[in-house]
Design a protein around this motif. Structure first.
Motif, PDB file in Angstrom:
ATOM      1  N   ASN A  13      -4.115  11.642  13.601  1.00 40.70           N
ATOM      2  CA  ASN A  13      -3.478  12.434  12.556  1.00 40.70           C
ATOM      3  C   ASN A  13      -2.161  11.750  12.135  1.00 40.70           C
ATOM      4  O   ASN A  13      -1.846  10.656  12.612  1.00 40.70           O
ATOM      5  N   THR A  14      -1.416  12.405  11.276  1.00 38.05           N
ATOM      6  CA  THR A  14      -0.194  11.783  10.749  1.00 38.05           C
ATOM      7  C   THR A  14       0.882  11.629  11.837  1.00 38.05           C
ATOM      8  O   THR A  14       0.854  12.305  12.859  1.00 38.05           O
ATOM      9  N   VAL A  15       1.821  10.744  11.574  1.00 43.47           N
ATOM     10  CA  VAL A  15       2.943  10.514  12.491  1.00 43.47           C
ATOM     11  C   VAL A  15       4.039  11.518  12.132  1.00 43.47           C
ATOM     12  O   VAL A  15       4.613  11.463  11.037  1.00 43.47           O
ATOM     13  N   GLY A  16       4.303  12.439  13.046  1.00 41.08           N
ATOM     14  CA  GLY A  16       5.187  13.563  12.742  1.00 41.08           C
ATOM     15  C   GLY A  16       6.662  13.190  12.696  1.00 41.08           C
ATOM     16  O   GLY A  16       7.071  12.094  13.090  1.00 41.08           O
ATOM     17  N   SER A  17       7.458  14.146  12.208  1.00 38.54           N
ATOM     18  CA  SER A  17       8.922  14.012  12.130  1.00 38.54           C
ATOM     19  C   SER A  17       9.378  12.830  11.283  1.00 38.54           C
ATOM     20  O   SER A  17      10.449  12.265  11.534  1.00 38.54           O
ATOM     21  N   ALA A  18       8.569  12.470  10.293  1.00 40.10           N
ATOM     22  CA  ALA A  18       9.036  11.473   9.318  1.00 40.10           C
ATOM     23  C   ALA A  18       9.976  12.193   8.345  1.00 40.10           C
ATOM     24  O   ALA A  18       9.764  13.360   8.013  1.00 40.10           O
TER      25      ALA A  18
ATOM     26  N   ILE B 139     -15.270   6.896  18.489  1.00 43.67           N
ATOM     27  CA  ILE B 139     -13.916   6.988  17.942  1.00 43.67           C
ATOM     28  C   ILE B 139     -13.981   6.787  16.434  1.00 43.67           C
ATOM     29  O   ILE B 139     -14.621   5.847  15.946  1.00 43.67           O
ATOM     30  N   VAL B 140     -13.355   7.711  15.711  1.00 41.16           N
ATOM     31  CA  VAL B 140     -13.249   7.582  14.261  1.00 41.16           C
ATOM     32  C   VAL B 140     -11.818   7.124  13.967  1.00 41.16           C
ATOM     33  O   VAL B 140     -10.860   7.799  14.341  1.00 41.16           O
ATOM     34  N   GLY B 141     -11.694   5.974  13.339  1.00 46.11           N
ATOM     35  CA  GLY B 141     -10.371   5.426  13.034  1.00 46.11           C
ATOM     36  C   GLY B 141      -9.808   6.078  11.781  1.00 46.11           C
ATOM     37  O   GLY B 141     -10.521   6.248  10.790  1.00 46.11           O
ATOM     38  N   CYS B 142      -8.533   6.422  11.849  1.00 41.70           N
ATOM     39  CA  CYS B 142      -7.911   7.102  10.716  1.00 41.70           C
ATOM     40  C   CYS B 142      -6.449   6.707  10.649  1.00 41.70           C
ATOM     41  O   CYS B 142      -5.695   6.917  11.595  1.00 41.70           O
ATOM     42  N   GLY B 143      -6.067   6.136   9.526  1.00 47.90           N
ATOM     43  CA  GLY B 143      -4.675   5.736   9.359  1.00 47.90           C
ATOM     44  C   GLY B 143      -4.603   4.430   8.599  1.00 47.90           C
ATOM     45  O   GLY B 143      -4.988   3.386   9.117  1.00 47.90           O
ATOM     46  N   GLY B 144      -4.162   4.528   7.353  1.00 48.87           N
ATOM     47  CA  GLY B 144      -3.918   3.317   6.570  1.00 48.87           C
ATOM     48  C   GLY B 144      -5.159   2.566   6.148  1.00 48.87           C
ATOM     49  O   GLY B 144      -5.093   1.353   5.927  1.00 48.87           O
ATOM     50  N   VAL B 145      -6.268   3.260   6.000  1.00 51.35           N
ATOM     51  CA  VAL B 145      -7.467   2.556   5.493  1.00 51.35           C
ATOM     52  C   VAL B 145      -7.430   2.625   3.966  1.00 51.35           C
ATOM     53  O   VAL B 145      -7.693   3.670   3.374  1.00 51.35           O
TER      54      VAL B 145
ATOM     55  N   VAL C 130       1.259   3.626   8.521  1.00 52.39           N
ATOM     56  CA  VAL C 130       0.857   4.032   9.881  1.00 52.39           C
ATOM     57  C   VAL C 130      -0.352   3.237  10.378  1.00 52.39           C
ATOM     58  O   VAL C 130      -0.877   3.502  11.458  1.00 52.39           O
ATOM     59  N   ARG C 131      -0.761   2.236   9.584  1.00 53.85           N
ATOM     60  CA  ARG C 131      -2.000   1.504   9.890  1.00 53.85           C
ATOM     61  C   ARG C 131      -1.971   0.891  11.299  1.00 53.85           C
ATOM     62  O   ARG C 131      -2.918   1.001  12.066  1.00 53.85           O
ATOM     63  N   LEU C 132      -0.877   0.267  11.656  1.00 56.00           N
ATOM     64  CA  LEU C 132      -0.840  -0.441  12.943  1.00 56.00           C
ATOM     65  C   LEU C 132      -0.802   0.539  14.115  1.00 56.00           C
ATOM     66  O   LEU C 132      -1.350   0.269  15.191  1.00 56.00           O
ATOM     67  N   ILE C 133      -0.159   1.685  13.899  1.00 51.16           N
ATOM     68  CA  ILE C 133      -0.150   2.712  14.953  1.00 51.16           C
ATOM     69  C   ILE C 133      -1.559   3.260  15.149  1.00 51.16           C
ATOM     70  O   ILE C 133      -2.025   3.450  16.278  1.00 51.16           O
ATOM     71  N   ALA C 134      -2.253   3.489  14.040  1.00 52.30           N
ATOM     72  CA  ALA C 134      -3.632   3.997  14.135  1.00 52.30           C
ATOM     73  C   ALA C 134      -4.539   2.975  14.822  1.00 52.30           C
ATOM     74  O   ALA C 134      -5.337   3.334  15.707  1.00 52.30           O
TER      75      ALA C 134
ATOM     76  N   GLY D 150       0.828  -1.205   0.000  1.00 56.49           N
ATOM     77  CA  GLY D 150       0.000   0.000   0.000  1.00 56.49           C
ATOM     78  C   GLY D 150       0.857   1.248   0.000  1.00 56.49           C
ATOM     79  O   GLY D 150       2.057   1.185   0.269  1.00 56.49           O
ATOM     80  N   SER D 151       0.232   2.382  -0.300  1.00 56.39           N
ATOM     81  CA  SER D 151       0.991   3.627  -0.405  1.00 56.39           C
ATOM     82  C   SER D 151       1.155   4.302   0.943  1.00 56.39           C
ATOM     83  O   SER D 151       0.308   4.181   1.825  1.00 56.39           O
ATOM     84  N   CYS D 152       2.266   5.023   1.037  1.00 53.85           N
ATOM     85  CA  CYS D 152       2.555   5.823   2.221  1.00 53.85           C
ATOM     86  C   CYS D 152       2.665   7.270   1.739  1.00 53.85           C
ATOM     87  O   CYS D 152       3.090   7.526   0.617  1.00 53.85           O
TER      88      CYS D 152
END
Ligand code: RRO
Length: 336
Positions: A217-222, A269-275, A248-252, A67-69
């Motif tokens: 939200n996004t994982v910062g400092s990438a 809770i609204v899930g967001c990350g790698g869907v 970031v799917r697993l972190i989300a 998948g895309s990052c």
């Protein structure tokens, strides 16, 4: 205003759509790109004044097998809250893009608490806008504004923001607009405990206004590094940015689950990350999400992603014999 601004309406959260990077034209072709099977439309996070954001290049997609990052350092470019709350824009948005009456969520990300409160004050003064507005999502997790550390990681500041925002008149009768917070990802148990302790007193079941949180939200400092040129790739902030998408799917999922275990049940809770697939949406719901937001995949694939993901989720549920999301929501089994 519609023609001259980069409207940046985001679908179901996240990174603004490709379609929305171009200017809107008089026949509303850009708004038509928003006509999709998404369950809601969420604006690009707004500030009081329009912002150009950081210098380009400020967004990159990295394709992987699974998948895309994405990594972005957009820097909160937006057309200013005036446009996202303009009644003629919202009327056209509802007519063209969301004729089924799906919810419109206004995301705000003021550069200070006072700026957020001023934007909310403005809404109270414009009752006609409220007719088109289903929720306000306060983004406390933008990682990319130079000189502005993330509110969600500054706990004294976050506590103040949560309390003052939740007390705002817009979230009480007679307005009763729904309130959500978009959180950054957290990485250790004491952090989940501390944030949940700030949010729970604002739960509906305790007489508060808080309807939902978005994790995350996004994982910062990438940092994207180009080995050939031995240099950074994104221009702003020394090349650092917020990472989203498959990586970031697993972190989300971890954040959804950690918060579901701690938050008052009346806070969704609204899930967001790698869907990017129905299976990803299923996993978020299994961890306790009531809905999911799609960002990177929407930008990669376009608005057709919503119908595909929904169909894949439906097929998976059918194979498992589930008829409703509630049949499996939050029911993740913990292997002993
Ligand atoms: O505009 C951005 O740089 C941005 C925002 Br507001 C956000 O919430 N998350 C992100 O990754 N980028």
């Amino acid at each position: 205003a519609l023609r001259d601004n980069d409207v940046q309406i985001w679908l179901m959260l996240g990174v603004k759509s490709k379609a929305m990077q171009t200017n809107l034209d008089p026949d509303d072709r850009e708004l038509q790109h928003l006509d999709s099977r998404s369950g809601a439309v969420c604006s690009k996070s707004a500030t009081l004044q329009p912002r150009d954001g950081n210098e380009h290049p400020r967004y990159i997609e990295l394709e992987g097998e699974a998948g895309s990052c994405s990594v972005n350092s957009e820097g909160l470019p937006n057309a200013g809250i005036g446009l996202y709350t303009d009644v003629s824009v919202l009327r056209r948005l509802k007519d063209i893009a969301v004729p089924s009456g799906k919810p419109y969520i206004l995301s705000i990300s003021g550069l200070s608490l006072n700026e957020n409160l001023s934007m909310l004050d403005g809404l109270v003064k414009h009752p006609e806008t409220l007719h088109y507005l289903n929720a306000v999502e306060v983004n406390v997790a933008c990682p990319n504004v130079p000189g502005k550390p993330l509110v969600g990681y500054d706990f004294p500041q976050l506590a103040d923001v949560v309390e003052k925002i939740a007390c705002h008149a817009i979230f009480s009768p007679p307005h009763n607009v729904a309130l959500g917070f978009k959180l950054p990802p957290y990485f250790d148990v004491p952090f989940f405990d501390a944030v949940a302790a700030m949010l729970n007193p604002q739960a509906k079941s305790r007489g508060g206004a808080l309807g939902y949180v978005v994790c995350c939200n996004t994982v910062g400092s990438a940092l994207v590094v180009d080995v050939d040129s031995e240099s950074t790739v994104l221009h702003p902030k020394g090349g650092f940015g917020g990472m989203g998408g498959h990586h970031v799917r697993l972190i989300a999922l971890g954040n959804v689950r950690q918060f579901r275990e701690r938050l008052d049940p009346s806070i969704d809770i609204v899930g967001c990350g790698g869907v990017s697939t129905g299976e990803d949406a299923f996993a978020h719901i299994l961890c306790g999400a009531s809905a999911v937001q799609v960002a990177t995949q929407h930008r990669v694939e376009g608005a057709g992603c919503f119908a595909r993901i929904a169909a894949e989720l439906q097929a998976l549920m059918q194979r498992k014999g589930y008829r409703r999301l509630d049949d499996f929501r939050g029911k993740l089994r913990v292997r002993l």
